[in-house]
Design a protein around this motif. Structure first.
Motif, mmCIF file in Angstrom:
data_model
loop_
_atom_site.group_PDB
_atom_site.id
_atom_site.type_symbol
_atom_site.label_atom_id
_atom_site.label_comp_id
_atom_site.label_asym_id
_atom_site.label_seq_id
_atom_site.Cartn_x
_atom_site.Cartn_y
_atom_site.Cartn_z
ATOM 1 N N ALA A 168 42.656 5.744 47.830
ATOM 2 C CA ALA A 168 42.291 6.351 46.555
ATOM 3 C C ALA A 168 43.438 6.322 45.559
ATOM 4 O O ALA A 168 43.221 6.432 44.349
ATOM 5 C CB ALA A 168 41.847 7.788 46.777
ATOM 6 N N GLN A 169 44.665 6.155 46.059
ATOM 7 C CA GLN A 169 45.829 6.114 45.177
ATOM 8 C C GLN A 169 46.191 4.702 44.739
ATOM 9 O O GLN A 169 47.011 4.530 43.837
ATOM 10 C CB GLN A 169 47.049 6.734 45.875
ATOM 11 C CG GLN A 169 46.946 8.232 46.038
ATOM 12 C CD GLN A 169 48.250 8.797 46.556
ATOM 13 O OE1 GLN A 169 48.821 8.288 47.521
ATOM 14 N NE2 GLN A 169 48.739 9.837 45.892
ATOM 15 N N THR A 170 45.597 3.711 45.395
ATOM 16 C CA THR A 170 46.021 2.323 45.145
ATOM 17 C C THR A 170 44.915 1.483 44.518
ATOM 18 O O THR A 170 44.716 0.332 44.877
ATOM 19 C CB THR A 170 46.488 1.668 46.459
ATOM 20 O OG1 THR A 170 45.434 1.775 47.443
ATOM 21 C CG2 THR A 170 47.735 2.351 46.990
ATOM 22 N N GLY A 171 44.166 2.087 43.608
ATOM 23 C CA GLY A 171 43.206 1.310 42.842
ATOM 24 C C GLY A 171 41.835 1.177 43.468
ATOM 25 O O GLY A 171 41.144 0.183 43.227
ATOM 26 N N LEU A 213 49.649 14.605 48.144
ATOM 27 C CA LEU A 213 48.747 13.453 48.205
ATOM 28 C C LEU A 213 47.304 13.887 47.929
ATOM 29 O O LEU A 213 46.554 13.190 47.236
ATOM 30 C CB LEU A 213 48.835 12.780 49.571
ATOM 31 C CG LEU A 213 50.126 12.026 49.894
ATOM 32 C CD1 LEU A 213 50.109 11.509 51.328
ATOM 33 C CD2 LEU A 213 50.329 10.873 48.921
ATOM 34 N N VAL A 214 46.911 15.044 48.491
ATOM 35 C CA VAL A 214 45.574 15.565 48.218
ATOM 36 C C VAL A 214 45.429 15.863 46.733
ATOM 37 O O VAL A 214 44.426 15.508 46.096
ATOM 38 C CB VAL A 214 45.302 16.840 49.049
ATOM 39 C CG1 VAL A 214 43.936 17.429 48.698
ATOM 40 C CG2 VAL A 214 45.384 16.535 50.535
ATOM 41 N N ALA A 215 46.446 16.510 46.159
ATOM 42 C CA ALA A 215 46.388 16.899 44.747
ATOM 43 C C ALA A 215 46.304 15.707 43.818
ATOM 44 O O ALA A 215 45.652 15.757 42.769
ATOM 45 C CB ALA A 215 47.610 17.751 44.406
ATOM 46 N N SER A 216 46.940 14.607 44.196
ATOM 47 C CA SER A 216 46.962 13.441 43.307
ATOM 48 C C SER A 216 45.809 12.475 43.552
ATOM 49 O O SER A 216 45.593 11.565 42.748
ATOM 50 C CB SER A 216 48.291 12.692 43.485
ATOM 51 O OG SER A 216 48.441 12.230 44.827
ATOM 52 N N SER A 217 45.060 12.662 44.645
ATOM 53 C CA SER A 217 44.008 11.708 44.988
ATOM 54 C C SER A 217 42.598 12.262 44.776
ATOM 55 O O SER A 217 41.705 11.553 44.302
ATOM 56 C CB SER A 217 44.147 11.272 46.455
ATOM 57 O OG SER A 217 45.417 10.710 46.710
ATOM 58 N N LEU A 218 42.385 13.519 45.147
ATOM 59 C CA LEU A 218 41.042 14.081 45.079
ATOM 60 C C LEU A 218 40.625 14.333 43.636
ATOM 61 O O LEU A 218 41.337 14.999 42.876
ATOM 62 C CB LEU A 218 40.988 15.387 45.884
ATOM 63 C CG LEU A 218 39.598 16.030 46.012
ATOM 64 C CD1 LEU A 218 38.652 15.127 46.790
ATOM 65 C CD2 LEU A 218 39.710 17.394 46.691
ATOM 66 N N THR A 258 41.885 8.523 59.646
ATOM 67 C CA THR A 258 40.931 8.087 58.639
ATOM 68 C C THR A 258 41.208 8.767 57.305
ATOM 69 O O THR A 258 41.151 8.127 56.239
ATOM 70 C CB THR A 258 39.492 8.415 59.096
ATOM 71 O OG1 THR A 258 39.252 7.819 60.367
ATOM 72 C CG2 THR A 258 38.476 7.881 58.087
ATOM 73 N N ALA A 259 41.524 10.068 57.337
ATOM 74 C CA ALA A 259 41.819 10.802 56.112
ATOM 75 C C ALA A 259 43.044 10.231 55.409
ATOM 76 O O ALA A 259 43.061 10.080 54.182
ATOM 77 C CB ALA A 259 42.035 12.279 56.431
ATOM 78 N N ASP A 260 44.062 9.884 56.177
ATOM 79 C CA ASP A 260 45.303 9.352 55.601
ATOM 80 C C ASP A 260 45.053 8.009 54.912
ATOM 81 O O ASP A 260 45.519 7.779 53.789
ATOM 82 C CB ASP A 260 46.355 9.204 56.707
ATOM 83 C CG ASP A 260 47.713 8.818 56.148
ATOM 84 O OD1 ASP A 260 48.256 9.583 55.337
ATOM 85 O OD2 ASP A 260 48.219 7.728 56.512
ATOM 86 N N ILE A 261 44.314 7.117 55.580
ATOM 87 C CA ILE A 261 44.026 5.806 54.991
ATOM 88 C C ILE A 261 43.162 5.964 53.743
ATOM 89 O O ILE A 261 43.371 5.287 52.732
ATOM 90 C CB ILE A 261 43.332 4.887 56.011
ATOM 91 C CG1 ILE A 261 44.222 4.671 57.240
ATOM 92 C CG2 ILE A 261 42.988 3.541 55.381
ATOM 93 C CD1 ILE A 261 43.530 3.949 58.383
ATOM 94 N N ALA A 262 42.182 6.864 53.805
ATOM 95 C CA ALA A 262 41.291 7.086 52.667
ATOM 96 C C ALA A 262 42.052 7.621 51.463
ATOM 97 O O ALA A 262 41.836 7.179 50.321
ATOM 98 C CB ALA A 262 40.189 8.057 53.059
#
Length: 586
Positions: free
Chosen positions: A420-423, A451-456, A412-416
């Motif tokens: 968050a990175q794809t609009g 991925l965490v750094a670029s999404s959160l 779930t975390a990976d999909i979320a």
């Protein structure tokens, strides 16, 4: 009970003006209300919020030259309750407060008539002394000493030929602990059981409970309401365990559950209305050795229409969260334990993020609040509809905003994160102790640090705290010098200027000193500088030190401002913000 006479109304007005509790203009407005609505003057003054209930009935007592008593100041002996049957108490709306010398003191909200007084002397076989007590205090006194729903339970026991409370009774255990079945009740008995259950639910709503717990024990049934985050025992009439099976069955019928199934846990939902307010009750049945325990979660649909300022969020953080709700992509996480108000904050944020140009979809377990204009998906793991499966389907429906009830696993975390990175703007919750732990938890789940750094975008920790009652809050000394220093440092003020308040207990707050709750928050904004330090092997201790260098403040530090403002007591601050290491190593 008759209303007060014109003479007593006139005296009440004189006494209240004498004591400076009302002015001439307020008194005239109240008198006009008494003429229009045919109510007594003291009731009109209460309804107009000019004086408190205690002040009004104290003046009423003085006008009739009677003694006024506060329930909180009374010490009621058990044998005194035995002298006045519950039927008498409920019929005359009275309560025994003292006995001695052949005299019985009974408390009334309104002075009884001569006929009523004569009847009471005859029934109780004693001389009567009248005292005045506020109606809410009488209601509370009856609940505490006779139990919630005492009249209904007594009628049921009489209808079934059960012995009166205190007499010995012969009972037979059945498998699962249930001794009664609603399906076997007569129509009149079923109606009484229904009335008793309704009384339990309505009392919970009146006391603004968030959860209702009903648990069977060998000698009694325990009813507790969670009020302002803490469980509170609600007295019940003795001998209720003989009727407990019917209570369980009634709740099962209301929730659409199988009343014959007593071996397995099962869940349901009850929708009810009280006045203009609508409520959803989430019902959970759990089989125990002595019978089925019940937990009902109270969800008010009316609480959905909240604004950020009603959450207790500081203005700066409020503007920040409102700004984040306008983002086209990114992830915002709410962290905290169960019952910390995360769902309320998320739904409030959703109210600000949805408009006609954006599509909002949620996946939740369960769907706690139903919102118009939003597509909500209920997780059903038994048929394969998990958070991750639901989230994959959601992304194929072209949403702009996605709410995930909880991130529980890596999938779930990976999909979320990728959503968050794809609009997509992704909102979710995570069970961590503070805002910084959310970042470390995602990395520990196996999500790539970059991925965490670029999404959160932001991680927010919150707790619900009990507010001091405004009616009885007084200045509280801060005797602990360490607390005084810590508070001054957090607020950046001199130690001499720190202050605190605490509620002493009154009728308005039910003698608890607290009334209502609001949230305290801890915000962590993931800036570019902080994003650079998110690497494999990052520890929470090091991350906390780096975050503090960039201006991060803990929830404990933020909560000191509410203590200074008088909203939060020192005891409540410690209860909510004290960490395990502070207790173990202090």
């Amino acid at each position: 009970m008759p209303r007060s006479s014109h003479k007593s109304d006139r005296l009440i007005g004189i006494f209240l003006i004498r004591d400076g509790l009302v002015d001439a203009r307020q008194l005239e407005l109240a008198r006009r209300r008494t003429q229009r609505q045919q109510v007594s003057l003291h009731r009109a003054l209460i309804e107009l919020n000019f004086i408190s209930e205690s002040q009004a009935y104290r003046a009423l007592a003085e006008a009739h030259e009677l003694t006024f008593v506060e329930f909180s100041e009374l010490s009621i002996a058990p044998d005194l309750i035995q002298k006045v049957p519950v039927k008498v108490v409920l019929h005359y709306k009275t309560f025994p407060v003292e006995a001695g010398g052949g005299m019985l003191a009974l408390a009334f909200a309104e002075p009884p008539t001569a006929t009523e007084l004569a009847n009471l002397r005859l029934v109780l076989g004693s001389r009567i002394r009248i005292v005045i007590m506020a109606p809410s205090s009488i209601h509370r006194a009856i609940e505490v000493h006779y139990g919630l729903g005492a009249s209904t339970v007594q009628k049921l026991r009489e209808d079934r030929g059960l012995p009166a409370s205190g007499e010995e009774a012969l009972t037979f255990d059945t498998p699962g602990g249930a001794t009664e079945d609603l399906s076997q009740d007569s129509g009149e008995e079923a109606a009484s059981i229904s009335k008793l259950v309704t009384q339990m639910l309505l009392e919970a709503l009146r006391m603004e409970a968030t959860d209702i717990h009903i648990e069977p024990y060998e000698s009694h049934i325990r009813l507790r309401y969670r009020i302002d985050g803490l469980l509170r025992d609600i007295p019940l009439p003795a001998g209720l365990q003989q009727l407990y099976g019917s209570i369980v069955s009634r709740l099962k019928v209301m929730a659409g559950l199988n009343i014959a199934e007593r071996r397995l846990p099962h869940d349901g939902r009850i929708t009810m209305r009280s006045g203009e307010k609508k409520y959803d009750l989430r019902v959970s049945i759990l089989p125990t050795r002595l019978g089925e325990a019940i937990c009902l979660r109270v969800l008010s649909r009316n609480d959905l229409m909240l604004d950020f300022d009603r959450l207790g969020m500081p203005e700066r953080e409020q503007r920040s969260l409102e700004g984040m709700m306008g983002l086209s992509q990114g992830m915002v996480l709410l962290t905290g334990p169960t019952g910390s108000g995360k769902t309320t904050t998320l739904y409030t944020a959703l109210q600000h993020s949805r408009d006609e140009g954006r599509k909002v979809i949620t996946v939740e377990d369960p769907v706690e609040y139903q919102m118009e204009g939003i597509s909500q998906i209920q997780v059903r793991s038994e048929i394969g509809l998990s958070f991750s499966a639901g989230l994959r389907s959601i992304l194929r429906h072209d949403p702009d905003v996605v709410l995930i009830g909880e991130i529980r696993d890596r999938e779930t975390a990976d999909i979320a994160i990728r959503a968050a990175q794809t609009g997509h703007l992704v909102l979710s919750t995570l069970h961590t102790n503070d805002s910084l732990s959310a970042v470390v938890r995602l990395v520990e789940m196996g999500i790539e640090p970059f991925l965490v750094a670029s999404s959160l975008v932001c991680s927010i920790a919150q707790r619900l705290v009990r507010r001091n009652c405004r009616q009885c809050a007084v200045e509280a000394p801060i005797d602990d010098e360490a607390i005084r220093r810590e508070m001054a440092a957090a607020l950046k003020i001199a130690e001499s200027k720190v202050r605190a308040m605490r509620g002493t207990g009154c009728v308005e707050c039910g003698q608890r000193g607290y009334r209502g709750r609001e949230a305290v928050y801890e915000f962590f904004h993931l800036t570019e500088a902080m994003a650079e330090v998110i690497q494999p092997g990052l520890t929470l201790a090091r991350f906390r030190l780096l975050a503090r260098e960039h201006g991060w403040r803990s929830l404990r530090e933020n909560a000191w401002s509410k203590v200074q403002d008088g909203v939060l007591s020192l005891e409540e601050h410690q209860r909510v913000t004290l960490r395990a290491e502070d207790v173990l190593f202090s």
